[in-house]
Design a protein around this motif. Structure first.
Motif, mmCIF file in Angstrom:
data_model
loop_
_atom_site.group_PDB
_atom_site.id
_atom_site.type_symbol
_atom_site.label_atom_id
_atom_site.label_comp_id
_atom_site.label_asym_id
_atom_site.label_seq_id
_atom_site.Cartn_x
_atom_site.Cartn_y
_atom_site.Cartn_z
ATOM 1 N N ARG A 2 121.976 -8.565 16.885
ATOM 2 C CA ARG A 2 120.718 -7.840 16.701
ATOM 3 C C ARG A 2 119.557 -8.826 16.559
ATOM 4 N NH1 ARG A 2 119.870 -4.229 19.180
ATOM 5 N NH2 ARG A 2 117.864 -4.194 18.111
ATOM 6 N N ASP A 3 119.780 -9.931 15.887
ATOM 7 C CA ASP A 3 118.720 -10.939 15.758
ATOM 8 C C ASP A 3 118.330 -11.482 17.127
ATOM 9 O OD1 ASP A 3 118.504 -10.714 13.037
ATOM 10 O OD2 ASP A 3 119.648 -12.531 12.576
ATOM 11 N N ASP A 48 116.338 -8.844 19.008
ATOM 12 C CA ASP A 48 114.954 -8.734 18.541
ATOM 13 C C ASP A 48 114.072 -9.777 19.212
ATOM 14 O OD1 ASP A 48 115.588 -6.615 16.928
ATOM 15 O OD2 ASP A 48 115.764 -7.797 15.088
ATOM 16 N N THR A 64 110.545 -8.213 19.385
ATOM 17 C CA THR A 64 110.395 -7.471 18.131
ATOM 18 C C THR A 64 110.959 -8.230 16.933
ATOM 19 O OG1 THR A 64 112.499 -6.303 18.538
ATOM 20 C CG2 THR A 64 110.448 -5.206 19.269
ATOM 21 N N PRO A 65 110.811 -9.561 16.851
ATOM 22 C CA PRO A 65 111.390 -10.269 15.705
ATOM 23 C C PRO A 65 110.617 -9.968 14.427
ATOM 24 C CG PRO A 65 110.016 -11.772 16.944
ATOM 25 C CD PRO A 65 110.062 -10.491 17.741
ATOM 26 N N SER A 66 111.330 -9.902 13.328
ATOM 27 C CA SER A 66 110.678 -9.709 12.039
ATOM 28 C C SER A 66 110.167 -11.052 11.522
ATOM 29 C CB SER A 66 111.660 -9.114 11.031
ATOM 30 O OG SER A 66 112.616 -10.085 10.633
ATOM 31 N N HIS A 104 112.981 -13.380 10.315
ATOM 32 C CA HIS A 104 114.050 -13.651 11.282
ATOM 33 C C HIS A 104 114.709 -14.991 10.973
ATOM 34 C CE1 HIS A 104 116.028 -14.403 15.130
ATOM 35 N NE2 HIS A 104 115.887 -13.111 15.389
ATOM 36 N N ASN A 130 105.539 -4.108 23.854
ATOM 37 C CA ASN A 130 105.783 -5.209 22.907
ATOM 38 C C ASN A 130 105.182 -6.521 23.389
ATOM 39 O OD1 ASN A 130 107.302 -3.490 21.277
ATOM 40 N ND2 ASN A 130 109.254 -4.116 22.177
#
Length: 518
Positions: free
Chosen positions: A84-85, A88, A93-95, A98, A489
């Motif tokens: 999932r990382d 992203d 869409t990375p937090s 991350h 995005n």
């Protein structure tokens, strides 16, 4: 077998019993306060600085190649946190928290600190107002030539780190000397222009102080170490990234005409560039070196890139399948002889999968311990950057053709590239194939925003999502995104990564601004 230096950092310091009440320089601090006292110790510390670059590469592909149109996360249906990382990053869409982003950031600043320590001991002082470096007096018994060569190598390492940081994050923290944690908390981000000022100062100073022997005159023991040509080549890319084309052209012509580096020749010239039996050949100006053999210095990325569940059919120890070529790159590469080196196919029929073949050694290897060096700056890059800087012209087309024909690809016929748009697309495609999976494509796309007129990173990535959506991106379920949502995005703000949130949250002295859009 390559010759590579190793450093084992004072493992046994502090084992002796402490009998003194006052110890001005505790034994645990010998590496910073007293260790760099002679030439051999400075060389050992510099080797440690080189070795610090190895860890960067494990994360760099995730922040560059995976975010480009060259590769994609291999298992879109997976819900594992690791996959999932990667997804992203792949989907923009990375937090701000991350994990890979933070680890790359942390590793980069550790590497910068290593270089700063060496430069401090060698008496190198940076003046941020003037944007220049000077050599101060030191007490280490070392010749002026050795001092300047070793300092130049440390400058190169620092500049390399900062160049990647500023391209990925924009303005970051400017640390040009060793800092205590307390001092570091008083320093906020500076502008990208200030970061580039240090990078240019480092590389200009390194270029005039390091050796500029022609390639065939370089001693075997020095292959892999930065030299004046590496500094000039990297500085040219720094200039080109800032759209300083005339400055870049001067340096690129110097490397092209005077360095002795050259394209390989022969039937398998392109494949031989990456061969583990032909390391540091005439096409490789700078590489991050790895050494197999159970020393903890082997390259693990071939296993990371090999197809998942391939057993030992592709590489010893199976593959992780985390970085797969896009179908579009495969299509673009069809008919080009370099495809056979870059892209492999595992399985048959509907189960067949493309995989990154370029770094997988042909000989048996141990799991996560291969010999492959990571190539940072190649002679082909010098030629293609020169074509980019010169722009649409016959000399630039000739440079592209020279790179193509040494790989066995057909040269562009006279008149085939008759417009700026055709030339720029040919240049982009040539770089895309030539440097496939070498962490160049993302930086190329972003640079094209300023150096080319018909190609932008934003449009290239939106087109990429459109081409790959139905066979890949629509399989994501957490979250499930429409093509329009996925394309939305891709914004100018998201060309930069977020500053790691941990840097912001743990500093109680300053308010550190986050990048816009995060």
């Amino acid at each position: 077998m390559k010759r590579i230096h190793y450093i084992f950092l004072l493992s046994f310091i502090g084992l002796a019993s402490c009998k003194k009440v006052i110890d001005l320089y505790p034994e645990s601090n010998l590496n910073t306060e007293t260790y760099y006292s002679n030439l051999d110790e400075v060389k050992a510390g510099l080797t440690g600085a080189y070795n610090s670059l190895q860890k960067l590469i494990y994360y760099e592909w995730q922040l560059t190649e995976l975010r480009s149109d060259n590769t994609k996360q291999g298992n879109p249906g997976s819900t594992s946190s690791n996959n999932r990382d990667l997804s992203d990053l792949d989907m923009f869409t990375p937090s701000t928290s991350h994990g890979a982003i933070y680890q790359y950031w942390l590793t980069s600043y550790n590497s910068i600190r290593n270089a700063n320590l060496i430069l401090q001991k060698l008496g190198v002082k940076y003046d941020p107002a003037a944007g220049s470096l000077s050599f101060q007096s030191i007490s280490i018994p070392i010749t002026d030539a050795d001092r300047k060569q070793l300092a130049g190598e440390a400058m190169f390492i620092r500049a390399y780190n900062y160049f990647n940081l500023v391209r990925l994050f924009g303005g970051v923290f400017l640390n040009y000397e060793p800092l205590t944690p307390e001092q570091a908390k008083t320093m906020n981000r500076v502008s990208a222009a200030e970061i580039y000022k240090l990078i240019e100062a480092d590389l200009k100073t390194a270029a005039v102080n390091m050796n500029t022997l022609k390639f065939n005159q370089i001693a075997g023991a020095d292959l892999g170490r930065a030299n004046g040509w590496a500094a000039k080549g990297l500085l040219a890319k720094v200039y080109l990234t800032q759209n300083k084309k005339s400055e870049a052209i001067t340096l690129l012509n110097d490397v092209k005409n005077n360095s002795g580096y050259a394209l390989l020749t022969g039937a398998n010239a392109y494949a031989n560039v990456f061969s583990t039996t032909n390391e540091m050949n005439s096409e490789i100006i700078f590489a991050i070196r790895f050494k197999a053999g159970g020393l903890g210095l082997g390259n693990l990325l071939p296993n990371v890139f090999a197809p998942l569940s391939s057993g030992s059919a592709v590489i010893a120890g199976d593959g992780d399948g985390l970085n797969y070529p896009t179908n579009d790159l495969d299509t673009v590469s069809m008919g080009d002889p370099r495809r056979a080196t870059n892209i492999g196919v595992f399985g048959t029929g509907s189960a067949a999968k493309l995989y990154v073949k370029k770094f997988i050694p042909p000989q048996p290897s141990v799991n996560d311990d291969t010999e492959n060096d990571w190539l940072v700056l190649r002679y082909a890059d010098i030629l293609l950057m020169l074509a980019e800087a010169q722009g649409f012209s016959q000399p630039s087309i000739d440079l592209i053709n020279g790179v193509r024909t040494r790989a066995g690809a057909m040269a562009y016929a006279a008149g085939a590239l008759s417009t700026v748009a055709q030339f720029e697309q040919a240049l982009s495609t040539e770089r895309r194939i030539e440097f496939s999976f070498e962490n160049q494509r993302w930086f190329d796309l972003v640079r094209f925003n300023t150096t080319l007129t018909t190609i932008t990173a934003e449009q290239a990535m939106k087109d990429h999502f459109a081409r790959e959506y139905y066979n890949h991106y629509r399989q994501y379920t957490a979250p499930a995104l429409t093509l329009a949502q996925l394309q939305s995005n891709v914004t100018k703000e998201h060309l930069l990564l977020p500053i790691p949130q941990r840097e912001i949250d743990t500093n109680t002295s300053l308010v550190i601004p986050q990048n816009p859009g995060y």
